[in-house]
Design a protein around this motif. Structure first.
Motif, PDB file in Angstrom:
ATOM      1  N   TRP A   1      -7.009 -12.285   3.135  1.00  0.00           N
ATOM      2  CA  TRP A   1      -6.795 -12.342   1.691  1.00  0.00           C
ATOM      3  C   TRP A   1      -6.968 -10.962   1.071  1.00  0.00           C
ATOM      4  CZ3 TRP A   1      -9.678 -11.297  -2.715  1.00  0.00           C
ATOM      5  CH2 TRP A   1      -9.107 -11.750  -3.926  1.00  0.00           C
ATOM      6  N   ILE A   2      -7.901 -10.193   1.592  1.00  0.00           N
ATOM      7  CA  ILE A   2      -8.131  -8.847   1.073  1.00  0.00           C
ATOM      8  C   ILE A   2      -7.070  -7.889   1.593  1.00  0.00           C
ATOM      9  CG2 ILE A   2      -9.745  -6.905   1.050  1.00  0.00           C
ATOM     10  CD1 ILE A   2     -12.012  -8.910   1.228  1.00  0.00           C
ATOM     11  N   GLU A   3      -6.710  -8.013   2.857  1.00  0.00           N
ATOM     12  CA  GLU A   3      -5.793  -7.073   3.501  1.00  0.00           C
ATOM     13  C   GLU A   3      -4.352  -7.218   3.051  1.00  0.00           C
ATOM     14  OE1 GLU A   3      -2.764  -6.185   6.672  1.00  0.00           O
ATOM     15  OE2 GLU A   3      -3.420  -8.154   5.943  1.00  0.00           O
ATOM     16  N   ARG A   4      -3.950  -8.418   2.681  1.00  0.00           N
ATOM     17  CA  ARG A   4      -2.528  -8.752   2.548  1.00  0.00           C
ATOM     18  C   ARG A   4      -1.728  -7.781   1.670  1.00  0.00           C
ATOM     19  NH1 ARG A   4      -3.155 -13.815   1.097  1.00  0.00           N
ATOM     20  NH2 ARG A   4      -3.371 -14.455   3.261  1.00  0.00           N
ATOM     21  N   PRO A   5      -2.162  -7.437   0.456  1.00  0.00           N
ATOM     22  CA  PRO A   5      -1.301  -6.581  -0.367  1.00  0.00           C
ATOM     23  C   PRO A   5      -1.360  -5.104  -0.022  1.00  0.00           C
ATOM     24  CG  PRO A   5      -3.247  -7.196  -1.598  1.00  0.00           C
ATOM     25  CD  PRO A   5      -3.321  -7.940  -0.297  1.00  0.00           C
ATOM     26  N   PHE A   6      -2.313  -4.694   0.822  1.00  0.00           N
ATOM     27  CA  PHE A   6      -2.490  -3.279   1.109  1.00  0.00           C
ATOM     28  C   PHE A   6      -2.023  -2.881   2.511  1.00  0.00           C
ATOM     29  CE2 PHE A   6      -6.030  -4.582  -1.696  1.00  0.00           C
ATOM     30  CZ  PHE A   6      -5.735  -3.810  -2.806  1.00  0.00           C
TER      31      PHE A   6
END
Length: 454
Positions: free
Chosen positions: A77-82
């Motif tokens: 969830w944290i990694e997805r957009p970056f």
């Protein structure tokens, strides 16, 4: 060669941009939350600005330290957009920031309180010693991370030290602040501190214990091993019975733990997926022997098992459907994520124009040579294949020398500025290629890259 998916931007999708901004706002809110709570509950103090500043810097430093465990836990969830590469670099940067804040803490307290015993006196309260040890561990962590390549510390040793020091560092910092911090006698600050420490501990245990235990219950199996070129091997994995579909974008990577002969390392490593998601029952990774763990990759055998965790990264043409004409630039084994994309383009018979530059040293280093030649003869996608060899034999009829701005301009065509450019290579070649593309008028938003380095 190990691969971490990296990107220059989060892409043009508004949902990803909004998701990135949301996560950034949450992070800032968490690391600044101690200052907000202190401003709310801290009673008037006789201490001056310098002393108070020293206390506040430590509060923010601890919040950043706690969030380091969350940022590095590979939570999708944290990694997805970056992309995980961006998070890893952010993690490293914030470790330096936390170190500077926490290092300033005792200095400002000593200056503001006109008492240097907190730094130099060996006969000091035990919880002050905990803080000193925590600061020392933090500095060791940061210095090893920043100067690992300078001191030639191999990946396995660095990661072992990093993981061993992480939990004691957080624990020492927590107990030091809990005992020494006057602000932590107040109930709201106690609640916040316990919440931050619990978040760090939960992320650490999930990442280091629970996730590993879960993966071990469902190992993949090595079904095929194939030598692609000099010192380059492709390992084909098949999923365990009943395994849910492993969905990924072409160009993404995963973490593998190969479980082989007892004398071989069990270290987890990140590698690009070289297969296409159009072959759901097969997952391949192509690895070059380049030292450390990869030097033993040829000792992998059919029947060995592997733990697979992923996928990660945002290095994929499918995330940018507006880019119709593509330019792929690979250095050496950096061809692997681009090969995954090319296979996907071929299998879906995509009507795209693609130019691939593959820079290698000699003919023996060319990976996927025959398969790429077959793709170049096909019509969908329309592939223009250019190999550039730095030290070719006298019989070589293709491009010679290094891949530079002149070659890119001459061979990529006049419409290069309108292409989506995907670069995967060692860091030095990436930086050189990006400078060349920018000089040729390619907008930064159309340049996507993956660092083949940790």
């Amino acid at each position: 060669m190990e691969s971490i998916g990296g990107r220059r931007n989060t892409g043009g999708n508004p949902s990803h941009l909004g998701g990135a901004l949301l996560r950034m706002a949450l992070y800032v809110a968490v690391v600044l939350s101690p200052l907000v709570v202190v401003a709310w509950v801290r009673p008037p103090s006789e201490h001056g600005l310098t002393y108070t500043g020293g206390k506040n810097l430590a509060l923010v430093g601890f919040a950043i330290l706690a969030m380091q465990f969350v940022v590095s836990a590979r939570l999708k969830w944290i990694e997805r957009p970056f992309g995980l590469n961006v998070l890893f670099h952010f993690h490293k940067t914030m470790a330096i920031v936390a170190s500077l804040l926490i290092l300033s803490h005792p200095v400002l307290l000593a200056i503001g309180g006109k008492d240097w015993s907190i730094i130099f006196d060996p006969e000091i309260l035990w919880h002050i010693w905990l803080g000193r040890i925590a600061l020392l561990l933090l500095l060791v962590q940061v210095l090893l991370g920043v100067f690992r390549f300078v001191i030639r510390l191999n990946y396995e040793t660095w990661r072992f030290v990093h993981n061993v020091f992480a939990a004691p560092l957080a624990g020492l910092a927590f107990f030091h602040s809990w005992k020494a911090g006057g602000d932590l006698t107040l109930a709201p600050m106690k609640a916040l501190w316990l919440t931050l420490f619990a978040a760090a501990a939960t992320a650490y245990l999930w990442h280091r214990v629970v996730r590993t235990w879960t993966l071990r219950r469902h190992p993949w199996q090595v079904s095929t091993i194939k030598q692609e070129a000099k010192d380059v091997w492709t390992i084909e994995l098949t999923p365990p019975p009943g395994c849910a579909r492993f969905d990924y974008f072409p160009g993404q990577f995963h973490f593998l733990t190969l479980q082989r002969a007892p004398h071989l390392s069990l270290e987890e490593h990140p590698w690009t997926i070289s297969s296409s998601p159009t072959t759901p029952g097969v997952l391949t990774t192509t690895i070059k022997e380049s030292g450390d763990f990869t030097a033993s990759i040829d000792k992998t055998r059919v029947g060995d098992t592997a733990l697979v965790f992923g996928p990660f990264g945002r290095f994929s043409y499918v995330l940018h459907p507006e880019e119709r004409d593509l330019l792929f630039i690979a250095g050496g084994i950096g061809i692997t994520p681009l090969m995954s994309m090319l296979r996907h383009l071929r299998d879906t018979r995509a009507e795209r124009n693609v130019t691939l530059f593959h820079a290698c040293t000699t003919e023996a280093d060319l990976v996927f040579h025959d398969e790429l030649a077959a793709m170049a003869r096909a019509t969908a996608p329309k592939l223009t294949l250019v190999h550039v060899l730095n030290k070719p034999s006298d019989a070589w009829m293709g491009e010679r020398g290094v891949l530079d701005e002149e070659k890119i301009k001459r061979l990529a065509g006049a419409e290069i500025a309108t292409r989506g450019c995907y670069v995967c290579a060692p860091p030095a070649l990436i930086h050189k290629t990006i400078r060349a593309l920018r000089a040729l008028g390619v907008p930064a938003t159309r340049i996507h890259f993956e660092r083949f380095s940790l």
